[in-house]
Design a protein around this motif. Structure first.
Motif, PDB file in Angstrom:
ATOM      1  N   LEU A  67      39.730  30.272  51.103  1.00 28.83           N
ATOM      2  CA  LEU A  67      39.855  30.876  49.957  1.00 28.83           C
ATOM      3  C   LEU A  67      40.790  30.382  48.859  1.00 28.83           C
ATOM      4  O   LEU A  67      41.433  29.473  49.215  1.00 28.83           O
ATOM      5  N   VAL A  68      40.382  30.527  47.452  1.00 27.28           N
ATOM      6  CA  VAL A  68      41.037  29.862  46.549  1.00 27.28           C
ATOM      7  C   VAL A  68      41.709  30.852  45.576  1.00 27.28           C
ATOM      8  O   VAL A  68      41.060  32.176  45.291  1.00 27.28           O
ATOM      9  N   LEU A  69      43.061  30.844  45.313  1.00 24.33           N
ATOM     10  CA  LEU A  69      43.963  31.936  44.604  1.00 24.33           C
ATOM     11  C   LEU A  69      43.964  31.156  43.208  1.00 24.33           C
ATOM     12  O   LEU A  69      44.198  29.996  43.048  1.00 24.33           O
ATOM     13  N   SER A  70      43.782  31.978  42.245  1.00 21.50           N
ATOM     14  CA  SER A  70      43.928  31.748  40.888  1.00 21.50           C
ATOM     15  C   SER A  70      44.552  32.939  40.262  1.00 21.50           C
ATOM     16  O   SER A  70      44.748  34.066  40.702  1.00 21.50           O
ATOM     17  N   ASN A  71      44.179  33.135  39.112  1.00 18.28           N
ATOM     18  CA  ASN A  71      44.720  34.212  38.125  1.00 18.28           C
ATOM     19  C   ASN A  71      43.370  35.262  37.740  1.00 18.28           C
ATOM     20  O   ASN A  71      42.201  34.735  37.611  1.00 18.28           O
ATOM     21  N   GLY A  72      43.391  36.411  37.585  1.00 15.06           N
ATOM     22  CA  GLY A  72      42.363  37.476  37.058  1.00 15.06           C
ATOM     23  C   GLY A  72      41.949  36.891  35.513  1.00 15.06           C
ATOM     24  O   GLY A  72      40.801  37.091  35.476  1.00 15.06           O
ATOM     25  N   HIS A  73      42.991  36.502  35.047  1.00 16.37           N
ATOM     26  CA  HIS A  73      42.601  36.121  33.595  1.00 16.37           C
ATOM     27  C   HIS A  73      41.858  34.846  33.676  1.00 16.37           C
ATOM     28  O   HIS A  73      41.291  34.332  32.493  1.00 16.37           O
ATOM     29  N   CYS A  74      41.631  34.148  35.028  1.00 14.96           N
ATOM     30  CA  CYS A  74      40.974  32.868  34.794  1.00 14.96           C
ATOM     31  C   CYS A  74      39.515  32.843  35.076  1.00 14.96           C
ATOM     32  O   CYS A  74      38.690  31.908  35.269  1.00 14.96           O
ATOM     33  N   LEU A  75      38.995  34.370  35.492  1.00 14.41           N
ATOM     34  CA  LEU A  75      37.621  34.373  35.831  1.00 14.41           C
ATOM     35  C   LEU A  75      36.767  33.805  34.986  1.00 14.41           C
ATOM     36  O   LEU A  75      36.888  34.097  33.606  1.00 14.41           O
ATOM     37  N   SER A 124      42.916  36.348  41.161  1.00 12.57           N
ATOM     38  CA  SER A 124      41.578  36.216  41.598  1.00 12.57           C
ATOM     39  C   SER A 124      41.665  35.408  42.822  1.00 12.57           C
ATOM     40  O   SER A 124      42.340  34.446  43.245  1.00 12.57           O
ATOM     41  N   ILE A 125      40.795  35.917  43.966  1.00 21.67           N
ATOM     42  CA  ILE A 125      40.623  35.069  45.228  1.00 21.67           C
ATOM     43  C   ILE A 125      39.210  34.867  45.208  1.00 21.67           C
ATOM     44  O   ILE A 125      38.248  35.911  45.193  1.00 21.67           O
ATOM     45  N   TYR A 126      38.661  33.745  45.432  1.00 18.51           N
ATOM     46  CA  TYR A 126      37.593  33.206  45.493  1.00 18.51           C
ATOM     47  C   TYR A 126      37.104  33.095  47.016  1.00 18.51           C
ATOM     48  O   TYR A 126      37.942  32.423  47.821  1.00 18.51           O
ATOM     49  N   GLN A 127      36.126  33.119  47.537  1.00 17.39           N
ATOM     50  CA  GLN A 127      35.493  32.856  48.808  1.00 17.39           C
ATOM     51  C   GLN A 127      34.741  31.570  48.578  1.00 17.39           C
ATOM     52  O   GLN A 127      33.803  31.528  47.875  1.00 17.39           O
TER      53      GLN A 127
END
Length: 280
Positions: A67-75, A124-127
């Motif tokens: 998983l990669v963690l970032s911000n929702g506003h970075c989508l 935001s959490i990306y797989q």
């Protein structure tokens, strides 16, 4: 927000870097795990417009897709609206994986946005398409671990920006009951002391507790101009509705609330016991 970087803003910041310390020199390589003496860039990532990190929950397994963690506003699709929740949306976004010195060692790719929102929090959490074991085997990089406990006031932290390859050091000054910025409101936000003067492009950076080496929050915003509750100028609202504006102070969103929502296999399960993340 510590806004994503595009176009003129990126040019302006790059020009500013020539006359000020916008980009710090990478730290020296080290094989020491993150401790009070050593928090580095290993496991962080650079997005096209933000920062992030490869993360695991305490129960995640080596063969789980990372998983990669970032911000929702970075989508890549833009800011989610107030009240909007993104769940299991296909994505092929790429991330530059960094080693301890801040050098790119490879490119990781997403298969989907597992979860994202700007409601109550800004995450935001990306797989990814690779497992933790595959990343470790190919690049020698381990994920950062999400702390399941709430951070404490006064604890020493580092904000690690993969985009700028810069590490900010400060302490947790306190917590904002509500942090309001434009149309968005976030709950129980971490407020930094002034030394963490984060800038655009640091959005999504992991906030690491230096005593444990674990991620306790994700960097997301700061009051730039002293304005009240506007975009790029968040304000604090207490339980009685009193508003406080702190110009030049920056904030992060706590991540211990994410841990109960990560089910076996790194699945985001919003119905899992203890999960309080907003639902679609």
């Amino acid at each position: 927000m510590n806004k994503p970087l595009t176009g003129a803003l990126l040019s302006l910041l790059l020009l500013g870097a020539a006359v000020g310390p916008a980009v710090a020199a990478p730290t020296a390589p080290t094989d020491t795990p993150p401790t009070a003496a050593a928090v580095d860039f290993a496991g962080t990532v650079a997005l096209s417009n933000c920062s992030g990190s490869v993360v695991r929950a305490p129960g995640s397994q080596p063969n789980d897709l990372a998983l990669v963690l970032s911000n929702g506003h970075c989508l890549e699709s833009g800011f989610p609206a107030a009240g909007e929740v993104v769940k299991d949306r296909p994505s092929s976004r790429s991330f530059s994986l960094l080693n301890s010195a801040g050098s790119k060692v490879g490119t990781l790719r997403a298969s989907k946005v597992s979860y994202a929102t700007m409601t109550d929090t800004d995450i935001s959490i990306y797989q990814l398409t690779r497992t933790y074991a595959q990343i470790q085997s190919q690049y020698g990089i381990s994920p950062l671990t999400l702390d399941g406990a709430r951070p404490t006031q006064g604890s020493a932290i580092k904000v690690v920006s993969g985009y700028w390859k810069r590490i900010y050091s400060c302490t947790v000054d306190g917590f904002a009951y509500r942090l309001k910025e434009g149309d968005w409101t976030w709950k129980d936000s971490v407020r930094y002391t002034s030394a963490c003067n984060t800038i655009g492009g640091t959005s999504g950076s992991p906030v690491v507790d230096t005593a444990t080496g674990k991620v306790v929050a994700v960097n997301n915003t700061g009051n730039e101009d002293g304005a009240r509750c506007t975009v790029n100028n968040p304000c604090e609202v207490d339980q009685n509705g009193n508003v406080t504006v702190r110009q030049g102070i920056n904030y992060a969103q706590q991540t211990y609330i994410v841990v109960p929502c990560i089910a076996p296999g790194n699945k985001i399960d919003l119905n899992r016991a203890g999960c309080t993340l907003p639902k679609p």
